[in-house]
Enzyme design. Structure first.
Site, short mmCIF file in Angstrom:
data_model
loop_
_atom_site.label_atom_id
_atom_site.label_comp_id
_atom_site.label_asym_id
_atom_site.label_seq_id
_atom_site.Cartn_x
_atom_site.Cartn_y
_atom_site.Cartn_z
CG LEU A 43 -49.25 82.50 -22.32
CD1 LEU A 43 -49.26 80.99 -22.09
CD2 LEU A 43 -49.76 83.23 -21.09
CG ASP A 44 -45.02 88.05 -20.32
OD1 ASP A 44 -45.03 88.48 -21.49
OD2 ASP A 44 -45.48 88.69 -19.35
#
Length: 304
Positions: A43-44
Protein backbone atom coordinates in the site's frame (compact mmCIF):
# COMPACT_ATOMS: atom_id res chain seq x y z
CA UNK A 1 7.48 -19.79 17.60
CA UNK A 2 4.92 -17.18 16.50
CA UNK A 3 2.85 -18.02 13.42
CA UNK A 4 -0.15 -16.13 12.09
CA UNK A 5 -1.39 -12.80 10.82
CA UNK A 6 -1.56 -9.26 12.07
CA UNK A 7 -3.93 -7.24 9.89
CA UNK A 8 -2.90 -3.61 10.17
CA UNK A 9 -5.25 -0.76 9.32
CA UNK A 10 -2.37 1.12 7.77
CA UNK A 11 -2.50 4.84 8.57
CA UNK A 12 -1.83 7.66 6.14
CA UNK A 13 1.86 8.36 5.58
CA UNK A 14 3.15 4.96 6.66
CA UNK A 15 4.74 2.76 3.98
CA UNK A 16 4.12 -1.00 3.82
CA UNK A 17 7.74 -1.78 4.73
CA UNK A 18 7.40 0.57 7.69
CA UNK A 19 4.33 -1.39 8.76
CA UNK A 20 6.36 -4.61 8.65
CA UNK A 21 9.13 -2.93 10.64
CA UNK A 22 6.59 -1.80 13.26
CA UNK A 23 5.38 -5.40 13.68
CA UNK A 24 8.97 -6.67 14.03
CA UNK A 25 9.79 -3.96 16.56
CA UNK A 26 6.73 -4.65 18.72
CA UNK A 27 7.23 -8.41 18.66
CA UNK A 28 10.84 -7.89 19.72
CA UNK A 29 9.81 -5.52 22.52
CA UNK A 30 7.22 -8.08 23.63
CA UNK A 31 10.00 -10.66 24.05
CA UNK A 32 9.45 -12.83 20.99
CA UNK A 33 12.93 -12.27 19.61
CA UNK A 34 13.74 -12.50 15.93
CA UNK A 35 10.64 -13.45 13.94
CA UNK A 36 10.17 -13.70 10.18
CA UNK A 37 7.68 -11.06 8.99
CA UNK A 38 6.36 -10.10 5.55
CA UNK A 39 3.39 -8.26 4.04
CA UNK A 40 0.78 -9.50 1.60
CA UNK A 41 0.38 -6.56 -0.76
CA UNK A 42 1.96 -3.10 -0.94
CA UNK A 43 0.00 0.00 0.00
CA UNK A 44 1.39 3.41 -0.95
CA UNK A 45 2.08 5.83 1.93
CA UNK A 46 -0.90 7.95 0.78
CA UNK A 47 -3.21 4.92 0.95
CA UNK A 48 -4.81 3.54 4.11
CA UNK A 49 -6.53 0.33 5.10
CA UNK A 50 -6.05 -3.42 5.14
CA UNK A 51 -2.39 -4.51 5.15
CA UNK A 52 -2.04 -8.26 5.87
CA UNK A 53 1.24 -8.97 7.65
CA UNK A 54 2.33 -12.60 7.86
CA UNK A 55 4.41 -13.82 10.79
CA UNK A 56 6.51 -16.97 10.94
CA UNK A 57 5.09 -19.75 8.76
CA UNK A 58 2.30 -17.43 7.55
CA UNK A 59 4.89 -15.58 5.47
CA UNK A 60 4.75 -18.59 3.13
CA UNK A 61 1.23 -17.46 2.22
CA UNK A 62 2.09 -13.81 1.49
CA UNK A 63 2.35 -14.67 -2.20
CA UNK A 64 -1.27 -15.84 -2.14
CA UNK A 65 -2.26 -12.48 -0.69
CA UNK A 66 -0.45 -10.70 -3.53
CA UNK A 67 -2.42 -12.77 -6.04
CA UNK A 68 -5.77 -12.29 -4.28
CA UNK A 69 -8.49 -9.90 -5.39
CA UNK A 70 -8.87 -6.68 -3.43
CA UNK A 71 -11.54 -4.07 -2.69
CA UNK A 72 -10.78 -0.35 -2.59
CA UNK A 73 -12.64 2.85 -1.90
CA UNK A 74 -11.17 5.80 -3.80
CA UNK A 75 -11.89 9.37 -4.78
CA UNK A 76 -11.06 10.87 -8.17
CA UNK A 77 -10.35 14.59 -8.13
CA UNK A 78 -11.38 15.86 -11.57
CA UNK A 79 -9.67 18.56 -13.61
CA UNK A 80 -6.05 17.89 -12.56
CA UNK A 81 -3.65 15.07 -13.43
CA UNK A 82 -0.33 14.62 -11.64
CA UNK A 83 2.73 12.65 -12.69
CA UNK A 84 2.19 10.15 -9.86
CA UNK A 85 -1.61 10.11 -10.44
CA UNK A 86 -2.16 10.98 -6.77
CA UNK A 87 -1.73 13.89 -4.36
CA UNK A 88 2.02 13.35 -4.05
CA UNK A 89 2.96 14.34 -7.60
CA UNK A 90 3.33 17.53 -9.56
CA UNK A 91 0.59 18.77 -11.87
CA UNK A 92 1.18 17.75 -15.51
CA UNK A 93 -2.26 18.40 -17.03
CA UNK A 94 -5.37 20.45 -16.28
CA UNK A 95 -8.83 20.65 -17.81
CA UNK A 96 -11.84 22.90 -17.36
CA UNK A 97 -14.17 20.09 -18.49
CA UNK A 98 -16.42 18.76 -15.73
CA UNK A 99 -18.69 15.81 -16.42
CA UNK A 100 -22.25 15.38 -15.23
CA UNK A 101 -23.46 12.55 -13.05
CA UNK A 102 -25.11 10.96 -16.10
CA UNK A 103 -21.79 11.16 -18.00
CA UNK A 104 -19.99 9.42 -15.15
CA UNK A 105 -22.58 6.68 -14.71
CA UNK A 106 -22.48 5.93 -18.43
CA UNK A 107 -18.67 5.80 -18.47
CA UNK A 108 -18.38 3.35 -15.58
CA UNK A 109 -19.91 0.56 -17.67
CA UNK A 110 -16.74 0.65 -19.81
CA UNK A 111 -14.61 -0.17 -16.76
CA UNK A 112 -16.30 -3.34 -15.53
CA UNK A 113 -15.08 -6.79 -16.47
CA UNK A 114 -11.80 -7.54 -18.27
CA UNK A 115 -10.00 -4.34 -19.26
CA UNK A 116 -6.54 -3.23 -20.39
CA UNK A 117 -4.68 -0.63 -18.38
CA UNK A 118 -1.24 0.96 -18.43
CA UNK A 119 0.33 0.99 -14.94
CA UNK A 120 1.56 4.33 -13.56
CA UNK A 121 5.09 5.48 -14.34
CA UNK A 122 5.53 5.84 -10.57
CA UNK A 123 5.12 2.15 -9.71
CA UNK A 124 7.31 -0.72 -8.54
CA UNK A 125 7.26 -2.47 -11.92
CA UNK A 126 10.64 -3.59 -13.23
CA UNK A 127 11.79 -1.96 -16.49
CA UNK A 128 15.07 -3.42 -17.81
CA UNK A 129 16.12 -4.31 -14.28
CA UNK A 130 15.16 -0.96 -12.74
CA UNK A 131 12.09 0.09 -10.76
CA UNK A 132 9.80 2.27 -12.83
CA UNK A 133 9.56 4.87 -10.07
CA UNK A 134 13.36 5.18 -9.94
CA UNK A 135 13.47 5.82 -13.69
CA UNK A 136 10.62 8.32 -13.43
CA UNK A 137 12.29 10.21 -10.60
CA UNK A 138 15.50 10.35 -12.66
CA UNK A 139 13.55 11.93 -15.53
CA UNK A 140 14.21 9.05 -17.92
CA UNK A 141 11.86 8.23 -20.77
CA UNK A 142 10.50 4.66 -20.86
CA UNK A 143 7.46 2.72 -21.98
CA UNK A 144 5.17 0.62 -19.82
CA UNK A 145 3.05 -1.91 -21.70
CA UNK A 146 -0.64 -2.29 -21.00
CA UNK A 147 -1.79 -5.28 -19.01
CA UNK A 148 -5.02 -7.23 -18.72
CA UNK A 149 -6.82 -6.90 -15.39
CA UNK A 150 -10.38 -7.52 -14.23
CA UNK A 151 -12.70 -5.10 -12.48
CA UNK A 152 -15.22 -7.41 -10.85
CA UNK A 153 -17.49 -4.60 -9.63
CA UNK A 154 -17.32 -0.80 -9.76
CA UNK A 155 -19.91 1.24 -7.89
CA UNK A 156 -20.41 4.97 -7.44
CA UNK A 157 -20.71 5.97 -3.78
CA UNK A 158 -20.73 9.77 -3.78
CA UNK A 159 -20.05 12.84 -5.90
CA UNK A 160 -19.25 16.46 -5.25
CA UNK A 161 -19.97 19.35 -7.60
CA UNK A 162 -21.84 22.54 -8.37
CA UNK A 163 -24.72 22.97 -10.84
CA UNK A 164 -24.35 19.46 -12.18
CA UNK A 165 -20.62 19.77 -12.90
CA UNK A 166 -18.71 17.15 -10.91
CA UNK A 167 -15.53 18.10 -9.08
CA UNK A 168 -14.91 14.66 -7.60
CA UNK A 169 -16.35 11.17 -7.38
CA UNK A 170 -15.90 8.43 -4.78
CA UNK A 171 -16.17 4.83 -5.92
CA UNK A 172 -15.70 1.29 -4.63
CA UNK A 173 -13.87 -1.23 -6.84
CA UNK A 174 -13.40 -4.97 -6.45
CA UNK A 175 -10.39 -5.75 -8.61
CA UNK A 176 -8.09 -8.57 -9.66
CA UNK A 177 -4.41 -8.78 -8.83
CA UNK A 178 -2.24 -6.33 -10.75
CA UNK A 179 -4.88 -3.61 -10.94
CA UNK A 180 -3.69 -0.05 -10.30
CA UNK A 181 -6.41 2.17 -8.87
CA UNK A 182 -4.44 5.27 -9.88
CA UNK A 183 -4.51 4.10 -13.50
CA UNK A 184 -8.21 3.32 -13.22
CA UNK A 185 -8.91 6.84 -11.95
CA UNK A 186 -6.81 8.37 -14.73
CA UNK A 187 -8.59 6.38 -17.42
CA UNK A 188 -12.09 7.09 -16.10
CA UNK A 189 -11.34 10.83 -16.09
CA UNK A 190 -9.91 10.73 -19.61
CA UNK A 191 -12.95 8.83 -20.88
CA UNK A 192 -15.04 11.70 -19.50
CA UNK A 193 -13.06 14.19 -21.60
CA UNK A 194 -11.13 15.58 -18.65
CA UNK A 195 -8.21 14.56 -16.43
CA UNK A 196 -8.04 13.34 -12.86
CA UNK A 197 -6.00 11.90 -10.02
CA UNK A 198 -6.62 9.93 -6.83
CA UNK A 199 -7.18 12.11 -3.79
CA UNK A 200 -8.19 9.30 -1.39
CA UNK A 201 -7.45 5.57 -1.46
CA UNK A 202 -8.47 3.07 1.20
CA UNK A 203 -8.19 -0.71 0.93
CA UNK A 204 -11.27 -2.33 2.41
CA UNK A 205 -10.36 -5.96 1.75
CA UNK A 206 -7.34 -8.04 0.68
CA UNK A 207 -8.07 -11.68 -0.05
CA UNK A 208 -9.89 -13.11 2.99
CA UNK A 209 -9.08 -10.16 5.27
CA UNK A 210 -11.16 -7.02 5.75
CA UNK A 211 -11.32 -3.98 8.01
CA UNK A 212 -13.31 -5.87 10.65
CA UNK A 213 -10.13 -7.86 11.40
CA UNK A 214 -7.73 -4.92 11.18
CA UNK A 215 -6.09 -3.22 14.14
CA UNK A 216 -4.82 0.32 14.52
CA UNK A 217 -1.16 1.26 14.80
CA UNK A 218 -1.85 2.24 18.42
CA UNK A 219 -3.16 -1.26 19.20
CA UNK A 220 -0.10 -2.76 17.51
CA UNK A 221 2.19 -0.55 19.59
CA UNK A 222 0.37 -1.70 22.74
CA UNK A 223 1.75 -5.18 22.02
CA UNK A 224 5.28 -3.88 22.61
CA UNK A 225 4.09 -2.35 25.87
CA UNK A 226 2.79 -5.60 27.35
CA UNK A 227 -0.59 -6.23 25.67
CA UNK A 228 -1.40 -9.89 24.99
CA UNK A 229 -0.43 -11.19 21.54
CA UNK A 230 -3.71 -13.10 21.16
CA UNK A 231 -5.55 -9.76 21.05
CA UNK A 232 -3.91 -8.88 17.73
CA UNK A 233 -2.80 -12.20 16.17
CA UNK A 234 -4.98 -14.24 13.79
CA UNK A 235 -4.07 -17.90 13.20
CA UNK A 236 -2.21 -18.96 10.04
CA UNK A 237 -5.33 -20.72 8.74
CA UNK A 238 -7.20 -17.39 8.68
CA UNK A 239 -5.36 -16.82 5.40
CA UNK A 240 -6.77 -20.08 4.00
CA UNK A 241 -10.51 -19.68 4.61
CA UNK A 242 -11.15 -19.28 0.88
CA UNK A 243 -10.05 -22.87 0.14
CA UNK A 244 -11.29 -26.17 1.64
CA UNK A 245 -9.49 -28.00 4.43
CA UNK A 246 -8.41 -31.61 4.06
CA UNK A 247 -8.18 -33.73 7.20
CA UNK A 248 -5.06 -35.92 7.30
CA UNK A 249 -4.43 -38.92 9.51
CA UNK A 250 -1.15 -39.18 11.43
CA UNK A 251 0.57 -41.29 8.75
CA UNK A 252 -0.72 -39.08 5.94
CA UNK A 253 0.45 -35.95 7.78
CA UNK A 254 3.89 -37.51 8.28
CA UNK A 255 4.12 -38.32 4.56
CA UNK A 256 3.05 -34.81 3.57
CA UNK A 257 5.62 -33.27 5.92
CA UNK A 258 8.26 -35.38 4.20
CA UNK A 259 7.09 -34.07 0.82
CA UNK A 260 5.84 -37.47 -0.40
CA UNK A 261 2.96 -37.80 -2.87
CA UNK A 262 -0.26 -39.35 -1.55
CA UNK A 263 -2.31 -41.33 -4.07
CA UNK A 264 -5.86 -42.64 -4.23
CA UNK A 265 -7.58 -39.81 -2.38
CA UNK A 266 -11.33 -39.58 -3.17
CA UNK A 267 -11.54 -35.79 -3.48
CA UNK A 268 -12.09 -33.32 -6.31
CA UNK A 269 -9.09 -31.77 -8.02
CA UNK A 270 -7.95 -28.41 -6.70
CA UNK A 271 -6.11 -26.54 -3.97
CA UNK A 272 -6.59 -27.56 -0.33
CA UNK A 273 -4.89 -27.00 2.97
CA UNK A 274 -4.05 -30.17 4.81
CA UNK A 275 -4.38 -30.33 8.57
CA UNK A 276 -4.00 -32.84 11.34
CA UNK A 277 -6.50 -31.99 14.03
CA UNK A 278 -6.38 -28.19 14.03
CA UNK A 279 -2.70 -27.91 13.05
CA UNK A 280 -1.99 -26.75 9.45
CA UNK A 281 0.41 -29.16 7.72
CA UNK A 282 0.70 -27.89 4.16
CA UNK A 283 -0.91 -26.15 1.23
CA UNK A 284 -1.54 -29.03 -1.19
CA UNK A 285 -2.76 -29.67 -4.73
CA UNK A 286 -5.00 -32.61 -5.63
CA UNK A 287 -5.06 -33.93 -9.18
CA UNK A 288 -6.52 -37.27 -10.23
CA UNK A 289 -6.61 -38.43 -6.62
CA UNK A 290 -2.92 -37.68 -6.07
CA UNK A 291 -1.83 -35.09 -3.52
CA UNK A 292 1.33 -33.03 -3.92
CA UNK A 293 2.71 -30.41 -1.54
CA UNK A 294 2.68 -26.76 -2.68
CA UNK A 295 4.00 -25.23 0.56
CA UNK A 296 4.72 -27.05 3.79
CA UNK A 297 4.23 -25.48 7.22
CA UNK A 298 6.76 -26.19 9.93
CA UNK A 299 4.33 -26.16 12.83
CA UNK A 300 4.65 -28.78 15.53
CA UNK A 301 1.67 -30.98 16.34
CA UNK A 302 1.32 -30.92 20.12
CA UNK A 303 -0.05 -34.47 19.97
CA UNK A 304 3.20 -35.80 18.47
Amino acid sequence: MVNGWIILDKPLGLGSTQGVAAVKRNLRQAGFGKVKVGHGGTLDPLATGVLPIGIGEATKLCGRMLDASKIYSFTIGLGVETDTLDLEGKVIAQSDVRPTLADLEAALANFTGPIEQVPPAYSALMIDGERAYDLARAGQEFEIKSRAVTIHTLTLDATDGVAGALQSATLTAHVSKGTYIRSLARDIARTLGTVGHVTMLRRLRAGPFDLAQAISLDKLNALGQGAALEHVLLPLEAGLVDIPALNLGPEQARAVRQGRVLAGLPFNDGLYWGRTGTVPVALVELSGGSLTVVRGFNIADVAE
